[in-house]
Design a protein around this motif. Structure first.
Motif, PDB file in Angstrom:
ATOM      1  N   MET A   1     -20.075  -0.775   4.555  1.00  0.00           N
ATOM      2  CA  MET A   1     -18.969   0.090   4.252  1.00  0.00           C
ATOM      3  C   MET A   1     -18.394  -0.348   2.913  1.00  0.00           C
ATOM      4  SD  MET A   1     -15.552   0.916   6.457  1.00  0.00           S
ATOM      5  CE  MET A   1     -16.405   1.609   7.829  1.00  0.00           C
ATOM      6  N   GLY A   2     -18.021   0.601   2.074  1.00  0.00           N
ATOM      7  CA  GLY A   2     -17.489   0.306   0.752  1.00  0.00           C
ATOM      8  C   GLY A   2     -16.035  -0.112   0.793  1.00  0.00           C
ATOM      9  N   GLU A   3     -15.578  -0.650  -0.317  1.00  0.00           N
ATOM     10  CA  GLU A   3     -14.193  -1.102  -0.416  1.00  0.00           C
ATOM     11  C   GLU A   3     -13.603  -0.565  -1.707  1.00  0.00           C
ATOM     12  OE1 GLU A   3     -11.937  -5.316  -0.837  1.00  0.00           O
ATOM     13  OE2 GLU A   3     -13.501  -5.162   0.689  1.00  0.00           O
ATOM     14  N   ILE A   4     -12.354  -0.080  -1.618  1.00  0.00           N
ATOM     15  CA  ILE A   4     -11.662   0.479  -2.766  1.00  0.00           C
ATOM     16  C   ILE A   4     -10.305  -0.189  -2.879  1.00  0.00           C
ATOM     17  CG2 ILE A   4     -10.611   2.555  -3.737  1.00  0.00           C
ATOM     18  CD1 ILE A   4     -12.691   4.193  -2.284  1.00  0.00           C
ATOM     19  N   THR A   5      -9.914  -0.539  -4.102  1.00  0.00           N
ATOM     20  CA  THR A   5      -8.588  -1.100  -4.354  1.00  0.00           C
ATOM     21  C   THR A   5      -7.761  -0.024  -5.052  1.00  0.00           C
ATOM     22  OG1 THR A   5      -9.538  -3.290  -4.589  1.00  0.00           O
ATOM     23  CG2 THR A   5      -7.326  -2.964  -5.449  1.00  0.00           C
ATOM     24  N   VAL A   6      -6.566   0.233  -4.521  1.00  0.00           N
ATOM     25  CA  VAL A   6      -5.704   1.280  -5.053  1.00  0.00           C
ATOM     26  C   VAL A   6      -4.351   0.670  -5.405  1.00  0.00           C
ATOM     27  CG1 VAL A   6      -4.612   3.491  -4.542  1.00  0.00           C
ATOM     28  CG2 VAL A   6      -6.837   2.978  -3.573  1.00  0.00           C
ATOM     29  N   ARG A   7      -3.841   1.016  -6.589  1.00  0.00           N
ATOM     30  CA  ARG A   7      -2.495   0.602  -6.978  1.00  0.00           C
ATOM     31  C   ARG A   7      -1.623   1.841  -7.010  1.00  0.00           C
ATOM     32  NH1 ARG A   7      -1.410  -4.281 -10.042  1.00  0.00           N
ATOM     33  NH2 ARG A   7       0.324  -3.065 -10.861  1.00  0.00           N
ATOM     34  N   VAL A   8      -0.505   1.806  -6.275  1.00  0.00           N
ATOM     35  CA  VAL A   8       0.425   2.931  -6.237  1.00  0.00           C
ATOM     36  C   VAL A   8       1.847   2.422  -6.384  1.00  0.00           C
ATOM     37  CG1 VAL A   8      -1.029   4.415  -4.807  1.00  0.00           C
ATOM     38  CG2 VAL A   8       0.546   2.859  -3.729  1.00  0.00           C
ATOM     39  N   SER A   9       2.709   3.301  -6.874  1.00  0.00           N
ATOM     40  CA  SER A   9       4.131   2.989  -6.941  1.00  0.00           C
ATOM     41  C   SER A   9       4.805   3.639  -5.740  1.00  0.00           C
ATOM     42  CB  SER A   9       4.743   3.550  -8.230  1.00  0.00           C
ATOM     43  OG  SER A   9       4.170   2.923  -9.342  1.00  0.00           O
ATOM     44  N   VAL A  10       5.476   2.810  -4.947  1.00  0.00           N
ATOM     45  CA  VAL A  10       6.115   3.274  -3.717  1.00  0.00           C
ATOM     46  C   VAL A  10       7.613   2.989  -3.840  1.00  0.00           C
ATOM     47  CG1 VAL A  10       6.152   3.008  -1.209  1.00  0.00           C
ATOM     48  CG2 VAL A  10       4.029   2.711  -2.439  1.00  0.00           C
ATOM     49  N   PRO A  11       8.471   3.908  -3.380  1.00  0.00           N
ATOM     50  CA  PRO A  11       9.915   3.648  -3.442  1.00  0.00           C
ATOM     51  C   PRO A  11      10.270   2.341  -2.721  1.00  0.00           C
ATOM     52  CG  PRO A  11       9.509   5.924  -2.829  1.00  0.00           C
ATOM     53  CD  PRO A  11       8.185   5.234  -2.828  1.00  0.00           C
ATOM     54  N   ASP A  12      11.313   1.675  -3.217  1.00  0.00           N
ATOM     55  CA  ASP A  12      11.748   0.399  -2.645  1.00  0.00           C
ATOM     56  C   ASP A  12      12.000   0.527  -1.141  1.00  0.00           C
ATOM     57  OD1 ASP A  12      11.626  -0.815  -5.093  1.00  0.00           O
ATOM     58  OD2 ASP A  12      13.736  -0.438  -5.576  1.00  0.00           O
ATOM     59  N   GLY A  13      11.514  -0.453  -0.411  1.00  0.00           N
ATOM     60  CA  GLY A  13      11.737  -0.494   1.029  1.00  0.00           C
ATOM     61  C   GLY A  13      10.690   0.239   1.849  1.00  0.00           C
ATOM     62  N   LEU A  14       9.793   0.980   1.205  1.00  0.00           N
ATOM     63  CA  LEU A  14       8.783   1.737   1.945  1.00  0.00           C
ATOM     64  C   LEU A  14       7.382   1.137   1.835  1.00  0.00           C
ATOM     65  CD1 LEU A  14       9.886   5.391   1.157  1.00  0.00           C
ATOM     66  CD2 LEU A  14      10.268   4.091   3.235  1.00  0.00           C
ATOM     67  N   GLU A  15       7.292  -0.064   1.317  1.00  0.00           N
ATOM     68  CA  GLU A  15       5.987  -0.690   1.136  1.00  0.00           C
ATOM     69  C   GLU A  15       5.252  -0.868   2.458  1.00  0.00           C
ATOM     70  OE1 GLU A  15       8.825  -2.081  -0.005  1.00  0.00           O
ATOM     71  OE2 GLU A  15       8.666  -2.049  -2.185  1.00  0.00           O
ATOM     72  N   GLU A  16       5.943  -1.416   3.455  1.00  0.00           N
ATOM     73  CA  GLU A  16       5.307  -1.663   4.757  1.00  0.00           C
ATOM     74  C   GLU A  16       4.925  -0.354   5.445  1.00  0.00           C
ATOM     75  OE1 GLU A  16       4.224  -4.523   6.090  1.00  0.00           O
ATOM     76  OE2 GLU A  16       4.792  -5.366   4.146  1.00  0.00           O
ATOM     77  N   VAL A  17       5.780   0.655   5.338  1.00  0.00           N
ATOM     78  CA  VAL A  17       5.473   1.962   5.934  1.00  0.00           C
ATOM     79  C   VAL A  17       4.212   2.531   5.294  1.00  0.00           C
ATOM     80  CG1 VAL A  17       6.288   4.340   6.212  1.00  0.00           C
ATOM     81  CG2 VAL A  17       7.880   2.434   6.518  1.00  0.00           C
ATOM     82  N   PHE A  18       4.114   2.428   3.970  1.00  0.00           N
ATOM     83  CA  PHE A  18       2.945   2.925   3.263  1.00  0.00           C
ATOM     84  C   PHE A  18       1.684   2.178   3.695  1.00  0.00           C
ATOM     85  CE2 PHE A  18       0.009   3.196  -0.317  1.00  0.00           C
ATOM     86  CZ  PHE A  18      -0.028   4.564  -0.507  1.00  0.00           C
ATOM     87  N   LYS A  19       1.769   0.862   3.834  1.00  0.00           N
ATOM     88  CA  LYS A  19       0.617   0.069   4.274  1.00  0.00           C
ATOM     89  C   LYS A  19       0.162   0.485   5.664  1.00  0.00           C
ATOM     90  CE  LYS A  19       1.490  -4.146   1.642  1.00  0.00           C
ATOM     91  NZ  LYS A  19       1.852  -5.566   1.727  1.00  0.00           N
ATOM     92  N   LYS A  20       1.124   0.703   6.586  1.00  0.00           N
ATOM     93  CA  LYS A  20       0.769   1.112   7.951  1.00  0.00           C
ATOM     94  C   LYS A  20       0.107   2.477   7.953  1.00  0.00           C
ATOM     95  CE  LYS A  20       4.354  -1.516  10.324  1.00  0.00           C
ATOM     96  NZ  LYS A  20       5.590  -1.428  11.102  1.00  0.00           N
ATOM     97  N   GLU A  21       0.646   3.421   7.170  1.00  0.00           N
ATOM     98  CA  GLU A  21       0.067   4.762   7.104  1.00  0.00           C
ATOM     99  C   GLU A  21      -1.336   4.726   6.502  1.00  0.00           C
ATOM    100  OE1 GLU A  21       1.191   7.731   8.231  1.00  0.00           O
ATOM    101  OE2 GLU A  21       2.852   6.638   9.155  1.00  0.00           O
ATOM    102  N   LEU A  22      -1.514   3.917   5.485  1.00  0.00           N
ATOM    103  CA  LEU A  22      -2.824   3.792   4.853  1.00  0.00           C
ATOM    104  C   LEU A  22      -3.840   3.164   5.806  1.00  0.00           C
ATOM    105  CD1 LEU A  22      -4.151   4.462   2.200  1.00  0.00           C
ATOM    106  CD2 LEU A  22      -3.573   2.186   1.387  1.00  0.00           C
TER     107      LEU A  22
END
Length: 66
Positions: A1-22
């Motif tokens: 399986m391949g691996e991809i690294t993504v850099r995104v700008s997320v509003p403050d305080g939503l980093e963990e939510v974004f990680k869980k959704e991803l």
């Protein structure tokens, strides 16, 4: 399986939510590659239906890929 690294700008305080959704999205996509454990032929005849197994397969195909 391949691996991809993504850099995104997320509003403050939503980093963990974004990680869980991803992580949930990634898990869902990985399940798509696996072959279903139950096929139409396995369940044909369990529920009463006016349609044949071939008709049900065609409907499923059209729904997924049509």
């Amino acid at each position: 399986m391949g691996e991809i690294t993504v850099r995104v700008s997320v509003p403050d305080g939503l980093e963990e939510v974004f990680k869980k959704e991803l992580k949930a999205l990634s898990a869902g996509l990985s399940r798509l590659k696996k072959k279903p454990s139950v096929t139409v032929d396995d369940v044909f005849g369990i529920m009463p239906s006016e349609k044949s197994a071939k008709e049900m397969r065609l409907e499923l195909y059209e729904e997924l890929f049509g």
